[in-house]
Scaffold this motif. Structure first.
Motif, PDB file in Angstrom:
ATOM      1  N   SER A   7     -25.661 -79.135  32.059  1.00 42.78           N
ATOM      2  CA  SER A   7     -26.230 -79.231  33.402  1.00 42.78           C
ATOM      3  C   SER A   7     -25.216 -79.647  34.457  1.00 42.78           C
ATOM      4  O   SER A   7     -25.423 -79.393  35.636  1.00 42.78           O
ATOM      5  CB  SER A   7     -27.419 -80.191  33.415  1.00 42.78           C
ATOM      6  N   GLN A  37     -20.112 -73.264  25.270  1.00 44.71           N
ATOM      7  CA  GLN A  37     -19.456 -74.554  25.467  1.00 44.71           C
ATOM      8  C   GLN A  37     -18.490 -74.396  26.639  1.00 44.71           C
ATOM      9  O   GLN A  37     -18.062 -73.302  26.967  1.00 44.71           O
ATOM     10  CB  GLN A  37     -18.691 -74.993  24.222  1.00 44.71           C
ATOM     11  N   LYS A  59     -27.828 -74.240  35.015  1.00 45.10           N
ATOM     12  CA  LYS A  59     -27.616 -75.606  34.521  1.00 45.10           C
ATOM     13  C   LYS A  59     -28.465 -75.889  33.287  1.00 45.10           C
ATOM     14  O   LYS A  59     -29.391 -76.704  33.339  1.00 45.10           O
ATOM     15  CB  LYS A  59     -27.982 -76.616  35.610  1.00 45.10           C
ATOM     16  N   PRO A  60     -28.170 -75.270  32.134  1.00 52.09           N
ATOM     17  CA  PRO A  60     -28.975 -75.559  30.946  1.00 52.09           C
ATOM     18  C   PRO A  60     -28.802 -77.026  30.541  1.00 52.09           C
ATOM     19  O   PRO A  60     -27.690 -77.484  30.323  1.00 52.09           O
ATOM     20  CB  PRO A  60     -28.431 -74.606  29.887  1.00 52.09           C
ATOM     21  N   ALA A  61     -29.914 -77.757  30.472  1.00 52.80           N
ATOM     22  CA  ALA A  61     -29.862 -79.203  30.287  1.00 52.80           C
ATOM     23  C   ALA A  61     -29.976 -79.661  28.840  1.00 52.80           C
ATOM     24  O   ALA A  61     -29.988 -80.860  28.580  1.00 52.80           O
ATOM     25  CB  ALA A  61     -30.955 -79.862  31.123  1.00 52.80           C
ATOM     26  N   ALA A  62     -30.054 -78.746  27.896  1.00 53.76           N
ATOM     27  CA  ALA A  62     -30.166 -79.151  26.493  1.00 53.76           C
ATOM     28  C   ALA A  62     -29.685 -78.021  25.594  1.00 53.76           C
ATOM     29  O   ALA A  62     -29.663 -76.854  25.990  1.00 53.76           O
ATOM     30  CB  ALA A  62     -31.618 -79.496  26.157  1.00 53.76           C
ATOM     31  N   GLN A  63     -29.319 -78.400  24.381  1.00 58.28           N
ATOM     32  CA  GLN A  63     -28.888 -77.407  23.396  1.00 58.28           C
ATOM     33  C   GLN A  63     -29.996 -76.386  23.180  1.00 58.28           C
ATOM     34  O   GLN A  63     -31.169 -76.719  23.118  1.00 58.28           O
ATOM     35  CB  GLN A  63     -28.554 -78.089  22.076  1.00 58.28           C
ATOM     36  N   ARG A  85     -31.042 -74.070  25.229  1.00 60.47           N
ATOM     37  CA  ARG A  85     -31.557 -73.467  26.456  1.00 60.47           C
ATOM     38  C   ARG A  85     -30.629 -72.344  26.891  1.00 60.47           C
ATOM     39  O   ARG A  85     -29.422 -72.401  26.684  1.00 60.47           O
ATOM     40  CB  ARG A  85     -31.675 -74.505  27.560  1.00 60.47           C
ATOM     41  N   GLN A 129     -23.044 -70.372  20.365  1.00 58.82           N
ATOM     42  CA  GLN A 129     -23.546 -71.133  21.507  1.00 58.82           C
ATOM     43  C   GLN A 129     -22.450 -71.375  22.537  1.00 58.82           C
ATOM     44  O   GLN A 129     -21.268 -71.444  22.210  1.00 58.82           O
ATOM     45  CB  GLN A 129     -24.126 -72.470  21.042  1.00 58.82           C
ATOM     46  N   GLY A 183     -25.137 -77.512  24.069  1.00 56.78           N
ATOM     47  CA  GLY A 183     -25.443 -78.892  24.425  1.00 56.78           C
ATOM     48  C   GLY A 183     -25.863 -78.939  25.880  1.00 56.78           C
ATOM     49  O   GLY A 183     -26.157 -77.907  26.484  1.00 56.78           O
ATOM     50  N   ASP A 184     -25.872 -80.136  26.457  1.00 53.49           N
ATOM     51  CA  ASP A 184     -26.230 -80.300  27.858  1.00 53.49           C
ATOM     52  C   ASP A 184     -25.082 -79.801  28.734  1.00 53.49           C
ATOM     53  O   ASP A 184     -24.018 -80.404  28.776  1.00 53.49           O
ATOM     54  CB  ASP A 184     -26.510 -81.775  28.146  1.00 53.49           C
TER      55      ASP A 184
END
Length: 81
Positions: free
Chosen positions: A12, A29, A45-49, A51, A27, A9-10
């Motif tokens: 960021s 978390q 800072k991955p901003a979306a699922q 990434r 993934q 998920g986000d």
């Protein structure tokens, strides 16, 4: 030492926090309790699922954000923020 794992998920706002993988192991978390096995510290800072999240793993020396004061000689664990 760092690896890349897809974000769940986000994330960021979770840079320099301890992360693990979701129950399917697919993934990243944010760790939510001391019972979850951490993978490492999130470096980007991955901003979306989906990434890529760069995670510092064993053998790395990185900074990590604390959610509260840490007393000397006390154990540290990852918890929800």
């Amino acid at each position: 030492n760092a690896i890349s794992i897809a974000a769940g998920g986000d994330l960021s706002t979770n840079q320099f926090r301890i992360v693990g993988v979701n129950p399917t192991g697919a993934q990243l978390q944010v760790n939510v309790d001391g019972a979850t096995m951490p993978v490492g510290v999130l470096l980007n800072k991955p901003a979306a699922q989906g990434r890529p999240g760069r995670v510092a793993i064993t053998g790395s020396v990185v900074k990590c954000e604390a959610g509260a004061a840490i007393d000397e000689n006390q154990p540290v664990q990852a918890v929800a923020v």
